[in-house]
Design a protein around this motif. Structure first.
Motif, PDB file in Angstrom:
ATOM      1  N   GLY A  99       0.706  -1.420   0.064  1.00  0.00           N
ATOM      2  CA  GLY A  99       0.150  -0.098  -0.095  1.00  0.00           C
ATOM      3  C   GLY A  99       0.949   1.090  -0.162  1.00  0.00           C
ATOM      4  N   ASN A 100       0.591   2.231  -0.857  1.00  0.00           N
ATOM      5  CA  ASN A 100       1.091   3.425  -0.830  1.00  0.00           C
ATOM      6  C   ASN A 100       0.370   4.521  -0.409  1.00  0.00           C
ATOM      7  N   TRP A 101       0.293   4.995   1.001  1.00  0.00           N
ATOM      8  CA  TRP A 101      -0.436   5.971   1.465  1.00  0.00           C
ATOM      9  C   TRP A 101      -0.610   7.251   0.964  1.00  0.00           C
ATOM     10  N   LYS A 102       0.599   7.670   0.204  1.00  0.00           N
ATOM     11  CA  LYS A 102       0.710   8.913  -0.388  1.00  0.00           C
ATOM     12  C   LYS A 102       0.807   9.935   1.116  1.00  0.00           C
ATOM     13  N   MET A 103       0.430  11.181   0.757  1.00  0.00           N
ATOM     14  CA  MET A 103       0.290  12.070   1.774  1.00  0.00           C
ATOM     15  C   MET A 103      -1.157  12.103   2.028  1.00  0.00           C
ATOM     16  N   SER A 119       6.015   7.727  -9.976  1.00  0.00           N
ATOM     17  CA  SER A 119       5.706   8.796 -10.857  1.00  0.00           C
ATOM     18  C   SER A 119       5.501  10.390 -10.210  1.00  0.00           C
ATOM     19  N   GLU A 120       4.868  10.095  -8.982  1.00  0.00           N
ATOM     20  CA  GLU A 120       4.575  11.510  -8.555  1.00  0.00           C
ATOM     21  C   GLU A 120       6.064  12.049  -8.160  1.00  0.00           C
ATOM     22  N   ARG A 121       7.040  11.300  -7.931  1.00  0.00           N
ATOM     23  CA  ARG A 121       8.351  11.995  -7.417  1.00  0.00           C
ATOM     24  C   ARG A 121       8.853  12.283  -8.657  1.00  0.00           C
ATOM     25  N   TYR A 181       5.768  -1.846 -11.969  1.00  0.00           N
ATOM     26  CA  TYR A 181       5.401  -1.196 -13.107  1.00  0.00           C
ATOM     27  C   TYR A 181       4.072  -0.495 -13.032  1.00  0.00           C
ATOM     28  N   GLU A 182       4.144   0.702 -13.055  1.00  0.00           N
ATOM     29  CA  GLU A 182       2.809   1.884 -12.970  1.00  0.00           C
ATOM     30  C   GLU A 182       2.620   2.554 -14.220  1.00  0.00           C
ATOM     31  N   PRO A 183       1.722   2.287 -15.053  1.00  0.00           N
ATOM     32  CA  PRO A 183       1.562   3.254 -16.189  1.00  0.00           C
ATOM     33  C   PRO A 183       0.872   4.472 -15.575  1.00  0.00           C
ATOM     34  N   TRP A 196      -0.839   6.774 -16.441  1.00  0.00           N
ATOM     35  CA  TRP A 196      -2.136   7.207 -17.145  1.00  0.00           C
ATOM     36  C   TRP A 196      -3.386   6.427 -16.090  1.00  0.00           C
ATOM     37  N   ALA A 197      -2.735   5.240 -15.404  1.00  0.00           N
ATOM     38  CA  ALA A 197      -3.575   4.519 -14.779  1.00  0.00           C
ATOM     39  C   ALA A 197      -3.761   4.856 -13.236  1.00  0.00           C
ATOM     40  N   ILE A 198      -2.728   5.878 -12.904  1.00  0.00           N
ATOM     41  CA  ILE A 198      -2.527   5.962 -11.248  1.00  0.00           C
ATOM     42  C   ILE A 198      -3.496   7.223 -10.810  1.00  0.00           C
ATOM     43  N   GLY A 199      -4.513   6.592  -9.871  1.00  0.00           N
ATOM     44  CA  GLY A 199      -5.321   7.282  -9.225  1.00  0.00           C
ATOM     45  C   GLY A 199      -6.620   8.071 -10.369  1.00  0.00           C
ATOM     46  N   THR A 200      -6.621   7.523 -11.501  1.00  0.00           N
ATOM     47  CA  THR A 200      -7.567   7.851 -12.473  1.00  0.00           C
ATOM     48  C   THR A 200      -8.663   6.887 -12.495  1.00  0.00           C
ATOM     49  N   TYR A 224       2.120  -4.700 -10.281  1.00  0.00           N
ATOM     50  CA  TYR A 224       1.304  -3.595 -11.172  1.00  0.00           C
ATOM     51  C   TYR A 224       1.042  -2.581 -10.141  1.00  0.00           C
ATOM     52  N   GLY A 225       0.772  -1.528 -10.534  1.00  0.00           N
ATOM     53  CA  GLY A 225       0.194  -0.397  -9.941  1.00  0.00           C
ATOM     54  C   GLY A 225      -0.626   0.396 -10.679  1.00  0.00           C
ATOM     55  N   GLY A 226      -1.777   0.928 -10.395  1.00  0.00           N
ATOM     56  CA  GLY A 226      -2.740   2.006 -11.213  1.00  0.00           C
ATOM     57  C   GLY A 226      -4.081   1.508 -11.102  1.00  0.00           C
ATOM     58  N   SER A 227      -4.971   2.109 -10.090  1.00  0.00           N
ATOM     59  CA  SER A 227      -6.483   1.797 -10.185  1.00  0.00           C
ATOM     60  C   SER A 227      -6.703   0.604  -9.748  1.00  0.00           C
ATOM     61  N   CYS A 228      -5.784  -0.357  -9.143  1.00  0.00           N
ATOM     62  CA  CYS A 228      -6.075  -1.424  -8.719  1.00  0.00           C
ATOM     63  C   CYS A 228      -7.181  -1.801  -7.783  1.00  0.00           C
ATOM     64  N   LYS A 229      -8.118  -2.397  -7.689  1.00  0.00           N
ATOM     65  CA  LYS A 229      -9.191  -2.458  -6.631  1.00  0.00           C
ATOM     66  C   LYS A 229      -9.552  -3.828  -6.479  1.00  0.00           C
ATOM     67  N   GLY A 277       0.783  -6.328  -6.447  1.00  0.00           N
ATOM     68  CA  GLY A 277       0.245  -5.016  -6.900  1.00  0.00           C
ATOM     69  C   GLY A 277       0.755  -3.925  -5.710  1.00  0.00           C
ATOM     70  N   LEU A 278       0.902  -2.723  -6.398  1.00  0.00           N
ATOM     71  CA  LEU A 278       1.328  -1.481  -5.506  1.00  0.00           C
ATOM     72  C   LEU A 278       0.186  -0.493  -5.555  1.00  0.00           C
ATOM     73  N   ILE A 279      -0.608  -0.415  -4.638  1.00  0.00           N
ATOM     74  CA  ILE A 279      -1.776   0.264  -4.320  1.00  0.00           C
ATOM     75  C   ILE A 279      -1.976   1.431  -3.675  1.00  0.00           C
ATOM     76  N   GLY A 280      -2.368   2.530  -4.390  1.00  0.00           N
ATOM     77  CA  GLY A 280      -2.724   3.897  -3.836  1.00  0.00           C
ATOM     78  C   GLY A 280      -3.787   4.023  -2.945  1.00  0.00           C
ATOM     79  N   GLY A 281      -4.856   4.403  -3.776  1.00  0.00           N
ATOM     80  CA  GLY A 281      -6.384   5.062  -3.365  1.00  0.00           C
ATOM     81  C   GLY A 281      -6.847   3.632  -2.306  1.00  0.00           C
ATOM     82  N   ALA A 282      -6.808   2.451  -2.945  1.00  0.00           N
ATOM     83  CA  ALA A 282      -7.555   1.528  -2.334  1.00  0.00           C
ATOM     84  C   ALA A 282      -6.775   0.875  -1.017  1.00  0.00           C
TER      85      ALA A 282
HETATM   86  C1  PEP Z   1       0.163   4.557  -6.759  1.00  0.00           C
HETATM   87  O1  PEP Z   1      -0.118   5.767  -6.279  1.00  0.00           O
HETATM   88  O2  PEP Z   1       1.377   3.802  -6.604  1.00  0.00           O
HETATM   89  C2  PEP Z   1      -1.031   4.076  -7.405  1.00  0.00           C
HETATM   90  C3  PEP Z   1      -1.151   2.870  -7.956  1.00  0.00           C
HETATM   91  O3  PEP Z   1      -2.251   4.594  -7.106  1.00  0.00           O
HETATM   92  P1  PEP Z   1      -3.635   4.112  -7.202  1.00  0.00           P
HETATM   93  O4  PEP Z   1      -3.879   2.803  -6.684  1.00  0.00           O
HETATM   94  O5  PEP Z   1      -4.635   5.267  -6.657  1.00  0.00           O
HETATM   95  O6  PEP Z   1      -4.018   4.225  -8.772  1.00  0.00           O
END
Ligand code: PEP
Length: 249
Positions: free
Chosen positions: A8-12, A95-97, A165-167, A169-173, A209-214, A230-235
């Motif tokens: 999980g990537n809690w971000k800020m 990618s945000e960094r 691998y985090e495209p 265009w899929a991150i947080g979208t 894989y990372g990017g809008s994984c739920k 997976g690397l998971i942001g929002g979820a």
């Molecule tokens: C991320 O920030 O690494 C990420 C995958 O975010 P999200 O799951 O929200 O797309």
């Protein structure tokens, strides 16, 4: 054999109290699971979250580290400091960094090496932006990120790296890569590793894989042979959603 990993990537997000609460909830649910589960939290959460997780089943990571070992770098947090909190992992090159803090492959390469010197597992992120995919450059972009970011490591160092691998265009979208798109790129990455470090190393490297994984799309992604988690942001900000993804394996 390579590990299955969900990080999980809690971000800020989450103040300290809310972060501790979330970590406790995940910790309760994660016990006994055979997936390596990691919580990557903001720096200030690390030492407190470290106290509330069972370290045999739930691991702790940072979201970034400094590109220098120590010294007059106001506001930075070193790999050694991260290690001293009980953390075992660190995300490098999200990618945000790359986009907001101008982190290039050269800088990220220094961070990876500092992480390894401090016995932290780097989760090295790569991925293309939409325009690069649409113009057919996605594979060459990812190849360059990987070659410049981690391919000067020794085989021993490389064996400790996790790739995500985090495209972009899929991150947080909400737009997730199709399982076929993910598999295609993961296979390319594994092939690059085979060419550079050999078949065994490629077979042993976890590629996330990372990017809008739920919870609703994780299983079809994780079912692909080269997708190891997976690397998971929002979820990852909700324990049930995050565990729904972990349990997709
Ligand atoms: C991320 O920030 O690494 C990420 C995958 O975010 P999200 O799951 O929200 O797309």
């Amino acid at each position: 054999m390579r590990k299955k990993i969900v990080a999980g990537n809690w971000k800020m997000n989450k103040n300290l109290q809310d972060g501790i609460e979330l970590a406790k909830q995940v910790n309760q649910q994660v016990l006994g699971n055979n997936v390596t589960v990691i919580l990557c939290t903001p720096f200030i959460h690390l030492s407190e979250v470290s106290k509330v997780i069972s370290k045999d089943s739930l691991f702790l990571g940072a979201e970034n580290c400094a590109s220098e070992a120590s010294g007059a770098y106001t506001g930075e947090v070193s790999a050694e400091m991260i290690k001293s909190t009980g953390a075992t992992h660190v995300i490098i090159g999200h990618s945000e960094r790359r986009a907001y803090y101008n982190e290039d492959n050269k800088t990220l390469n220094k961070k990876v090496k500092l992480a390894l010197e401090n016995e932290l597992t780097p989760i090295f992120c790569c991925g293309e932006v939409l325009a690069e995919r649409e113009s057919g450059k996605h594979i060459s972009v990812v190849k360059q990120q990987i070659e410049e970011g981690i391919f000067d490591l020794s085989p021993e160092q490389f064996s400790k790296v996790v790739i995500a691998y985090e495209p972009v265009w899929a991150i947080g979208t909400g737009v997730v890569a199709s399982p076929e798109q993910a598999q295609e790129m993961h296979k390319v990455i594994r092939h690059l590793i085979t060419e550079k470090y050999g078949k065994d190393a490629a077979g042993n490297t976890s590629i996330l894989y990372g990017g809008s994984c739920k919870p609703s799309n994780a299983k079809e992604l994780f079912d692909k042979p080269d997708v190891d988690g997976g690397l998971i942001g929002g979820a990852s900000l909700n324990a049930d959603d995050f565990m729904g993804i972990v349990n997709a394996f």
